[in-house]
Design a protein around this motif. Structure first.
Motif, PDB file in Angstrom:
ATOM      1  N   UNK A 184       4.086   0.143   6.285  1.00  0.00           N
ATOM      2  CA  UNK A 184       4.962  -0.135   5.043  1.00  0.00           C
ATOM      3  C   UNK A 184       4.194   0.713   3.658  1.00  0.00           C
ATOM      4  N   UNK A 185       5.255   1.482   3.149  1.00  0.00           N
ATOM      5  CA  UNK A 185       4.658   2.270   2.030  1.00  0.00           C
ATOM      6  C   UNK A 185       5.077   1.427   1.004  1.00  0.00           C
ATOM      7  N   UNK A 186       4.758   1.355  -0.373  1.00  0.00           N
ATOM      8  CA  UNK A 186       5.262   0.940  -1.565  1.00  0.00           C
ATOM      9  C   UNK A 186       6.688   1.528  -1.734  1.00  0.00           C
ATOM     10  N   UNK A 221       1.192   1.340  -7.304  1.00  0.00           N
ATOM     11  CA  UNK A 221       0.628   2.190  -6.094  1.00  0.00           C
ATOM     12  C   UNK A 221       0.219   1.131  -5.234  1.00  0.00           C
ATOM     13  N   UNK A 222       0.383   1.552  -3.921  1.00  0.00           N
ATOM     14  CA  UNK A 222      -0.104   0.664  -2.787  1.00  0.00           C
ATOM     15  C   UNK A 222       0.528  -0.654  -3.020  1.00  0.00           C
ATOM     16  N   UNK A 223      -0.594  -1.985  -3.328  1.00  0.00           N
ATOM     17  CA  UNK A 223      -0.072  -2.932  -3.409  1.00  0.00           C
ATOM     18  C   UNK A 223      -0.485  -3.776  -4.850  1.00  0.00           C
ATOM     19  N   UNK A 264       2.081  -1.518   0.637  1.00  0.00           N
ATOM     20  CA  UNK A 264       1.212  -0.886   1.252  1.00  0.00           C
ATOM     21  C   UNK A 264      -0.277  -1.620   0.929  1.00  0.00           C
ATOM     22  N   UNK A 265      -0.536  -2.382   2.006  1.00  0.00           N
ATOM     23  CA  UNK A 265      -1.615  -3.292   1.667  1.00  0.00           C
ATOM     24  C   UNK A 265      -3.076  -2.477   1.868  1.00  0.00           C
ATOM     25  N   UNK A 266      -3.698  -2.437   0.753  1.00  0.00           N
ATOM     26  CA  UNK A 266      -4.998  -1.652   0.574  1.00  0.00           C
ATOM     27  C   UNK A 266      -6.137  -2.554   0.459  1.00  0.00           C
ATOM     28  N   UNK A 267      -7.347  -1.959   1.009  1.00  0.00           N
ATOM     29  CA  UNK A 267      -8.607  -2.491   0.412  1.00  0.00           C
ATOM     30  C   UNK A 267      -9.166  -1.368  -0.442  1.00  0.00           C
ATOM     31  N   UNK A 268     -10.551  -1.628  -0.734  1.00  0.00           N
ATOM     32  CA  UNK A 268     -11.445  -0.775  -1.630  1.00  0.00           C
ATOM     33  C   UNK A 268     -12.838  -0.809  -0.814  1.00  0.00           C
ATOM     34  N   UNK A 269     -13.490   0.473  -0.548  1.00  0.00           N
ATOM     35  CA  UNK A 269     -14.658   0.469  -0.136  1.00  0.00           C
ATOM     36  C   UNK A 269     -15.712   1.514  -0.871  1.00  0.00           C
ATOM     37  N   UNK A 320      -9.682   3.538  -1.754  1.00  0.00           N
ATOM     38  CA  UNK A 320      -8.895   2.714  -1.146  1.00  0.00           C
ATOM     39  C   UNK A 320      -8.621   3.126   0.348  1.00  0.00           C
ATOM     40  N   UNK A 321      -8.593   1.946   1.247  1.00  0.00           N
ATOM     41  CA  UNK A 321      -8.350   2.179   2.627  1.00  0.00           C
ATOM     42  C   UNK A 321      -7.121   1.163   2.950  1.00  0.00           C
ATOM     43  N   UNK A 322      -6.308   1.602   3.924  1.00  0.00           N
ATOM     44  CA  UNK A 322      -5.368   0.890   4.618  1.00  0.00           C
ATOM     45  C   UNK A 322      -5.680  -0.219   5.171  1.00  0.00           C
ATOM     46  N   UNK A 323      -5.225  -1.540   5.134  1.00  0.00           N
ATOM     47  CA  UNK A 323      -5.231  -2.651   5.821  1.00  0.00           C
ATOM     48  C   UNK A 323      -4.113  -2.694   6.935  1.00  0.00           C
ATOM     49  N   UNK A 324      -4.704  -2.745   7.991  1.00  0.00           N
ATOM     50  CA  UNK A 324      -3.456  -2.800   8.876  1.00  0.00           C
ATOM     51  C   UNK A 324      -3.155  -4.262   9.387  1.00  0.00           C
TER      52      UNK A 324
END
Length: 276
Positions: free
Chosen positions: A10-12, A126-128, A263-268, A272-276
């Motif tokens: 799912x994209x924003x 952007x994203x979530x 679009x659920x994202x995390x940070x590393x 940003x990286x996508x959370x599945x």
């Protein structure tokens, strides 16, 4: 990181409405509004959405120039952002660029015995997440599950006195100091913008508005109007209508943004990286 086969991403996705009105008393409209929409799915992820509202000051013509210049500068700046830039660092920079543009333009008006400035509130999504940056008393609200929260804090004399305990919250809503700004664009070469980040969920509604709305229509009434009007265009018209029904003493501008999907994202390490 890879995406499992058959996984639906799912994209924003947003929908929005925008409306500005001179009101019933003033001849000209010193408010301005602008936005930048992504043109394709790649820009949804690399750039996102941008919305902004400004309320100009300085009397006939000057306030209108200030607000429109601030919006144009910020909108043009957002369109030129590098791919993947973080909104939390971008928005304060856009505010400074808008401030510098209004300040420079205002130098000429000072020589003619007038000054100009403007409030400014912007939201990038952007994203979530949504990042909000503002100066002055134009506001951003978040409405979730029928309940509203004011995300911004007015830069006014009454607000400062309330923070110091001189005024109660109720007194601040009627005190004359609520119209006296402690910060605005164009008054000084540099300005401090307040910037916050909030996580967004499907169904959330963000409202950006000038004090022509919140100064005359109570928050509870704004919330009720949004609950009664699912269509954003009708909701925007109803909000402006409520401000005019309350006297229409000021220009009024609103932007309504409804979150459809995120679009659920995390940070590393800041990436940003996508959370599945």
């Amino acid at each position: 990181m890879g995406v499992a086969q058959g996984t639906l991403i799912f994209m924003l996705d947003l929908e929005f409405a925008e409306l500005t009105d001179p009101g019933r008393v003033r001849e000209n409209n010193e408010d301005a509004a602008g936005h930048v929409l992504p043109l394709n799915p790649a820009q949804v992820q690399s750039q996102g959405w941008f919305f902004a509202i400004a309320d100009g000051m300085g009397g006939h013509e000057y306030g209108e120039v200030a607000s429109n210049l601030a919006i144009k500068t910020a909108v043009d700046g957002f369109r030129k952002i590098p791919k993947g830039v973080m909104h939390v660092s971008l928005l304060p920079r856009l505010v400074q660029e808008a401030n510098a543009a209004v300040f420079d333009a205002g130098l000429a008006t000072v020589l003619r015995g007038a000054r100009m400035g403007t409030t400014f509130v912007a939201c990038a999504l952007r994203f979530d997440s949504a990042v909000i940056s503002h100066v002055g008393d134009s506001r951003c609200y978040l409405f979730r599950n029928g309940r509203g929260t004011q995300l911004t804090r007015d830069h006014t004399m009454a607000e400062e006195q309330m923070k110091l305990g001189i005024l109660s919250k109720e007194e601040a809503t009627t005190d004359d100091g609520r119209h006296v700004l402690t910060r605005s664009l164009g008054n000084e070469l540099f300005v401090a913008a307040d910037t916050i980040t909030v996580n967004i969920l499907p169904g959330d509604i963000l409202l950006l508005c000038t004090d022509g709305l919140h100064g005359y229509v109570p928050d509870v009434t704004i919330q009720q109007i949004l609950q009664r009007n699912n269509d954003l265009e009708r909701a925007a018209a109803a909000l402006v209508g409520a401000a005019n029904d309350a006297g229409g003493h000021d220009n009024v501008s609103v932007q309504l943004i409804r979150v459809k999907t995120v679009e659920r994202m995390g940070l590393y390490r800041g990436r940003p990286y996508r959370l599945l």
